[in-house]
Scaffold this motif. Structure first.
Motif, PDB file in Angstrom:
ATOM      1  N   GLY A 136      -4.314  -2.035   4.990  1.00 50.64           N
ATOM      2  CA  GLY A 136      -4.294  -2.481   6.385  1.00 50.64           C
ATOM      3  C   GLY A 136      -4.989  -1.556   7.353  1.00 50.64           C
ATOM      4  N   LYS A 138      -7.624   0.190   9.581  1.00 52.87           N
ATOM      5  CA  LYS A 138      -8.884  -0.217  10.201  1.00 52.87           C
ATOM      6  C   LYS A 138      -9.533   1.008  10.836  1.00 52.87           C
ATOM      7  CE  LYS A 138      -8.486  -4.719   9.694  1.00 52.87           C
ATOM      8  NZ  LYS A 138      -9.184  -5.288   8.572  1.00 52.87           N
ATOM      9  N   ASP A 170      -9.196   0.691   4.330  1.00 57.90           N
ATOM     10  CA  ASP A 170      -8.391   0.686   3.114  1.00 57.90           C
ATOM     11  C   ASP A 170      -9.244   0.420   1.875  1.00 57.90           C
ATOM     12  OD1 ASP A 170      -8.908  -2.003   3.563  1.00 57.90           O
ATOM     13  OD2 ASP A 170      -6.798  -2.605   3.660  1.00 57.90           O
TER      14      ASP A 170
END
Length: 192
Positions: A136, A138, A170
């Motif tokens: 997740g 960013k 990720d």
């Protein structure tokens, strides 16, 4: 004192309300989802998040366990200040390239989800390889000077001066300078 609150309870109730709302939002959970995970009624949770009611210790422990934080985190009255300054003497160079480039952590928040702000200088020929971060994550890069070679999960893009790019942190990625002048860029990392 039936129904009354002892001194200081209002502040604790407000701290619990603020913390539970923020942590629930950080997980992206609805009221129903947190209530289900904690094994408490939605009504109890609504009251708690609005600073009403007087939840018992068992309820607070179930909620803190569901949120993955220690009980002390829910009842801390001290609120993190709305502004935390990171003066230059607190900036930390955490990467140094073979040619003298640097990756400097300017500021960061904690706990997760955390946000980091970096200032990078890549000398000609330097590359910074990065492993995949937690799922997740960013990243956003803004190139102030030069052309950045950004590689993410096997794909390579050239990010030119004045341009920005958002990408999945990720996945394995790297920042490189294939030119003959310095590349300077600012990087923000949202680590979930």
């Amino acid at each position: 004192m039936s129904g009354g609150r002892l001194g200081g309870q209002d502040a604790i109730g407000e701290a619990v309300a603020r913390t539970v709302r923020a942590l629930r939002a950080g997980h992206g959970w609805s009221l129903d989802e947190l209530a289900g995970r904690a094994g408490v009624s939605k009504g109890v949770l609504v009251g708690l998040e609005q600073g009403r009611g007087n939840p018992n210790l068992g309820t607070l422990i179930r909620i803190s366990d569901a949120l993955g934080v220690p009980l002390t985190r829910l009842v801390q009255v001290e609120e993190e200040p709305p502004v935390r300054l990171f003066r230059p003497e607190r900036h930390v160079v955490l990467w140094e390239g073979e040619q003298g480039g640097t990756g400097t952590l300017l500021a960061g928040s904690d706990p997760r989800p955390s946000l980091e702000l970096w200032n990078w200088v890549l000398r000609p020929g330097e590359t910074r390889e990065s492993d995949a971060h937690v799922p997740g994550t960013k990243e956003i890069v803004f190139v102030e000077e030069g052309t950045l070679t950004l590689s993410v999960d096997g794909r390579t893009d050239l990010v030119e001066e004045g341009s920005a790019a958002v990408f999945a942190g990720d996945r394995a990625h790297s920042y490189g300078n294939g030119g003959d002048a310095d590349v300077r860029f600012v990087l923000a990392v949202l680590d979930l």
